[in-house]
Design an enzyme around this catalytic site. Structure first.
Site, PDB file in Angstrom:
ATOM      1  N   LYS A 178      27.161  25.552  41.454  1.00 42.47           N
ATOM      2  CA  LYS A 178      28.307  24.674  41.187  1.00 42.47           C
ATOM      3  C   LYS A 178      29.548  25.391  41.725  1.00 42.47           C
ATOM      4  CE  LYS A 178      31.528  23.719  38.999  1.00 42.47           C
ATOM      5  NZ  LYS A 178      32.906  23.555  39.551  1.00 42.47           N
ATOM      6  N   GLU A 253      31.362  37.937  35.910  1.00 45.14           N
ATOM      7  CA  GLU A 253      32.310  38.645  36.776  1.00 45.14           C
ATOM      8  C   GLU A 253      33.672  38.011  36.534  1.00 45.14           C
ATOM      9  OE1 GLU A 253      31.409  41.175  38.428  1.00 45.14           O
ATOM     10  OE2 GLU A 253      29.393  40.930  39.247  1.00 45.14           O
ATOM     11  N   CYS A 287      39.771  39.078  42.443  1.00 49.15           N
ATOM     12  CA  CYS A 287      39.493  39.642  41.109  1.00 49.15           C
ATOM     13  C   CYS A 287      39.697  41.145  41.117  1.00 49.15           C
ATOM     14  CB  CYS A 287      38.085  39.299  40.688  1.00 49.15           C
ATOM     15  SG  CYS A 287      36.895  39.726  41.934  1.00 49.15           S
ATOM     16  N   GLU A 384      46.430  39.450  34.161  1.00 48.70           N
ATOM     17  CA  GLU A 384      46.102  39.162  35.544  1.00 48.70           C
ATOM     18  C   GLU A 384      46.943  37.982  36.022  1.00 48.70           C
ATOM     19  OE1 GLU A 384      42.310  37.285  36.408  1.00 48.70           O
ATOM     20  OE2 GLU A 384      41.980  38.805  37.928  1.00 48.70           O
TER      21      GLU A 384
HETATM   22  P1  NAP Z   1      37.788  29.341  36.371  1.00 44.85           P
HETATM   23  O1  NAP Z   1      38.737  28.293  36.004  1.00 44.85           O
HETATM   24  O2  NAP Z   1      37.164  30.146  35.302  1.00 44.85           O
HETATM   25  O3  NAP Z   1      36.667  28.633  37.260  1.00 44.85           O
HETATM   26  C1  NAP Z   1      35.537  29.280  37.750  1.00 44.85           C
HETATM   27  C2  NAP Z   1      34.413  28.284  37.873  1.00 44.85           C
HETATM   28  O4  NAP Z   1      34.043  27.826  36.575  1.00 44.85           O
HETATM   29  C3  NAP Z   1      34.774  27.040  38.675  1.00 44.85           C
HETATM   30  O5  NAP Z   1      33.637  26.604  39.390  1.00 44.85           O
HETATM   31  C4  NAP Z   1      35.136  26.054  37.594  1.00 44.85           C
HETATM   32  O6  NAP Z   1      35.021  24.730  38.015  1.00 44.85           O
HETATM   33  C5  NAP Z   1      34.103  26.409  36.547  1.00 44.85           C
HETATM   34  N1  NAP Z   1      34.419  25.973  35.188  1.00 44.85           N
HETATM   35  C6  NAP Z   1      35.638  25.686  34.656  1.00 44.85           C
HETATM   36  N2  NAP Z   1      35.503  25.294  33.364  1.00 44.85           N
HETATM   37  C7  NAP Z   1      34.174  25.344  33.077  1.00 44.85           C
HETATM   38  C8  NAP Z   1      33.398  25.059  31.911  1.00 44.85           C
HETATM   39  N3  NAP Z   1      33.958  24.634  30.768  1.00 44.85           N
HETATM   40  N4  NAP Z   1      32.057  25.229  31.970  1.00 44.85           N
HETATM   41  C9  NAP Z   1      31.470  25.647  33.100  1.00 44.85           C
HETATM   42  N5  NAP Z   1      32.149  25.913  34.246  1.00 44.85           N
HETATM   43  C10 NAP Z   1      33.485  25.772  34.229  1.00 44.85           C
HETATM   44  O7  NAP Z   1      38.425  30.398  37.352  1.00 44.85           O
HETATM   45  P2  NAP Z   1      39.261  30.095  38.656  1.00 44.85           P
HETATM   46  O8  NAP Z   1      40.624  29.659  38.270  1.00 44.85           O
HETATM   47  O9  NAP Z   1      38.485  29.196  39.524  1.00 44.85           O
HETATM   48  O10 NAP Z   1      39.286  31.553  39.321  1.00 44.85           O
HETATM   49  C11 NAP Z   1      40.218  32.512  38.971  1.00 44.85           C
HETATM   50  C12 NAP Z   1      39.626  33.547  38.008  1.00 44.85           C
HETATM   51  O11 NAP Z   1      38.376  34.028  38.462  1.00 44.85           O
HETATM   52  C13 NAP Z   1      40.503  34.751  37.915  1.00 44.85           C
HETATM   53  O12 NAP Z   1      40.701  35.106  36.565  1.00 44.85           O
HETATM   54  C14 NAP Z   1      39.721  35.863  38.613  1.00 44.85           C
HETATM   55  O13 NAP Z   1      39.947  37.143  38.189  1.00 44.85           O
HETATM   56  C15 NAP Z   1      38.327  35.448  38.392  1.00 44.85           C
HETATM   57  N6  NAP Z   1      37.469  35.959  39.463  1.00 44.85           N
HETATM   58  C16 NAP Z   1      36.662  37.023  39.203  1.00 44.85           C
HETATM   59  C17 NAP Z   1      35.846  37.558  40.197  1.00 44.85           C
HETATM   60  C18 NAP Z   1      34.953  38.713  39.926  1.00 44.85           C
HETATM   61  O14 NAP Z   1      34.036  38.974  40.684  1.00 44.85           O
HETATM   62  N7  NAP Z   1      35.144  39.487  38.880  1.00 44.85           N
HETATM   63  C19 NAP Z   1      35.838  36.970  41.466  1.00 44.85           C
HETATM   64  C20 NAP Z   1      36.682  35.887  41.698  1.00 44.85           C
HETATM   65  C21 NAP Z   1      37.486  35.385  40.683  1.00 44.85           C
HETATM   66  P3  NAP Z   1      36.307  23.870  38.534  1.00 44.85           P
HETATM   67  O15 NAP Z   1      37.351  24.863  38.937  1.00 44.85           O
HETATM   68  O16 NAP Z   1      35.764  23.112  39.668  1.00 44.85           O
HETATM   69  O17 NAP Z   1      36.737  23.002  37.423  1.00 44.85           O
END
Ligand code: NAP
Ligand code: MG
Length: 483
Positions: A178, A253, A287, A384
């Site tokens: 997804k 992650e 990240c 962050e």
């Molecule tokens: P996010 O909002 O947590 O979204 C990540 C993924 O989860 C997306 O595919 C999102 O879908 C999905 N998602 C959202 N709500 C969900 C739910 N209730 N149940 C299941 N899946 C759900 O994060 P983001 O804003 O996309 O990315 C930024 C964050 O990711 C930052 O905090 C960053 O640090 C972290 N990150 C960490 C790493 C690592 O390797 N440690 C790498 C990259 C990013 P939709 O967005 O399509 O709704």
């Protein structure tokens, strides 16, 4: 969009392009200009269910019967076909995510490299024999979990597909992916390329859509036997609750607030480009971005002055202009970053980059910002931001540097800049982080290097050979045959 045709509004299930069950679509925005690029399918729980069933069937079919060497060969072919389509993938990513072309190209190469790495590793994972009581032979073997769920964010779609789906497929799992609804296009293109490269049907299935709908359904599906989630801390906690329900193993992650510790004996010329690039790469939406620069007082003014000069020269513009930074992913993300800048209005803002005149009005541009003399407990030094913002913090000695470095709830990456070998070793032990770099940062992407966090940065490891253990489970076989 040759690979996807003119309309990518489909799910990829069983090597076929199928319309989502709801027939609803989500517009894809180009963050460089705010315009609608195309539409994607709004996947639902029903689509996820169909995808999981297809993956389960694949495990009982051609994919499940493939030998480790055959799985490796398919991954090798996927890597090769990705490189054949490198420029198309890079342009797709630049338009969809706003990455400057050189960054998008680097992501394509990394994706191909993940496929190569896991292709070579697929038939190198083996168990052990264990000396036991007389009359016994005992051995272990590594088995795939079954259907694995992969929920990924928008910041590095290709790299995260590579490290997570690549390792899962190498171990013989069947994957359901997804992607983030804000960055689906290269994920969908990856499905098409995997199909063309000969991946058996059902081994990889992709359902785009919103996290709260498709993502949540994937994390909760009873047939999903392992979940890999990369994203925010808040959603990570929800996923951990969902997987707890079925007692399913999980890799999380999450984010970071990663420090670089610069001591007075550091090679400053080598350090400087790393200090800045680790903060502004991908407009700070990384990240493992290094958002905290800790500098010993003897060289503090010198470092702040040099970084100020570098920041002043940074240019932000449309992805296709290929400047230092592109836009951030969305208007919402721009507002989040600007909200933090507002909370830092009393801080010492020492430098700001420039948004190019070629940047369209509708784009989500944020000029990179450098703050100096930031108190370690300030919100900008603790949370962050996920934007191009770095804080510089002075310290007096090693003890203080360590306390500041370990003084957040995160623990993803850290680096030490010093020529003192004993100090390097001490700090490598004491820094709370999944990766520690000595006189470098990020090690060029590091496909081969295990990666993951501690604390709010998450748990489990991806990348490198280590990921293969996470994407498999160990079985011990004990045979009593007598002596
Ligand atoms: P996010 O909002 O947590 O979204 C990540 C993924 O989860 C997306 O595919 C999102 O879908 C999905 N998602 C959202 N709500 C969900 C739910 N209730 N149940 C299941 N899946 C759900 O994060 P983001 O804003 O996309 O990315 C930024 C964050 O990711 C930052 O905090 C960053 O640090 C972290 N990150 C960490 C790493 C690592 O390797 N440690 C790498 C990259 C990013 P939709 O967005 O399509 O709704
Ligand atoms: Mg987009």
């Amino acid at each position: 969009m040759k690979l996807l045709g003119n309309n990518p509004a489909f799910c990829f299930i069983n090597n076929e392009w199928v319309p989502g069950c709801s027939a609803q679509r989500v517009p894809v925005i180009n963050p460089s200009n705010g315009e609608v690029l195309c539409e994607i399918a709004r996947g639902t729980a029903d689509d996820i269910d169909i995808a999981v069933m297809a993956a389960q069937a694949a495990l009982e079919g051609d994919w499940g019967r493939a030998s480790a060497a055959e799985r490796g060969r398919v991954l090798h072919n996927i890597g090769a076909i990705i490189l054949d389509h490198a420029e198309e993938l890079a342009e797709l990513e630049a338009h969809d995510v706003g990455k400057p072309l050189k960054q998008a190209r680097a992501d394509v190469v990394a994706l191909a490299r993940y496929m190569e790495f896991y292709a070579g590793a697929a038939d190198k994972v083996h168990g052990a024999t264990i000396p036991y009581l007389n009359g016994y032979t005992v051995y272990t073997m590594r088995e795939p979990h079954g259907v694995t769920g992969h929920i990924i964010p928008w910041n590095y779609p290709m790299q995260i597909i590579g490290r997570s789906v690549g390792a899962a497929l190498a171990m013989g799992n069947a994957a359901v992916l997804k992607p983030a609804e804000e960055a689906c296009l290269t994920a969908l293109a990856f499905g098409e390329l995997a199909r063309l490269a000969g991946l058996p049907k059902g081994a990889l299935n992709i359902v785009p859509g919103f996290g709260a709908e498709a993502g949540n359904a994937l994390a909760q599906h009873p047939l999903v036997r392992h979940v890999s989630f990369t994203g925010s801390v808040d959603v990570g906690k929800l996923i951990q609750e969902s997987t707890a329900h079925h007692v399913v193993p999980l890799t999380l992650e999450l984010g970071g607030k990663s420090p670089q510790l610069v001591f007075e004996d550091a090679d400053i010329d080598v350090a400087l480009p790393f200090l800045v690039n680790a903060g502004i790469q991908n407009a700070g939406q990384t990240c493992s971005a290094s958002s905290r620069i800790l500098v010993q007082r003897q060289i503090y003014d010198q470092i702040v002055e040099a970084m100020t000069q570098m920041y002043t020269d940074l240019r932000v513009g449309p992805a296709m202009d290929d400047l230092d930074l592109g836009p951030v992913i969305s208007k919402r993300q721009k507002e989040i970053v600007e909200g933090y800048l507002d909370r830092g209005r009393d801080l010492n803002l020492v430098a700001k980059g420039q948004v190019s005149a070629s940047a369209p009005e509708g784009g989500s541009y944020v000029a990179p910002v450098l703050f100096a003399d930031v108190p370690p407990d300030h919100v900008l030094a603790q949370e962050e931001i996920f934007g191009p913002v770095q804080v510089v913090i002075p310290f007096d000695d090693e003890t203080e540097a360590l306390a500041i470095a370990n003084g957040t709830q995160f623990g993803l990456v850290a680096s030490v800049w010093s020529r003192d070998g004993a100090r390097q070793m001490r700090l490598a032990k004491k820094l709370r982080a999944g990766q520690v770099f000595l006189n470098n940062y990020g090690a060029g992407g590091g496909v081969e290097l295990p990666f993951g966090g501690t604390g709010l940065s998450g748990h489990g490891r991806e990348k490198g050979f280590e990921a293969l253990y996470g994407f498999s489970s160990l079985k011990t076989v004990a045979a009593l045959h007598g002596s």
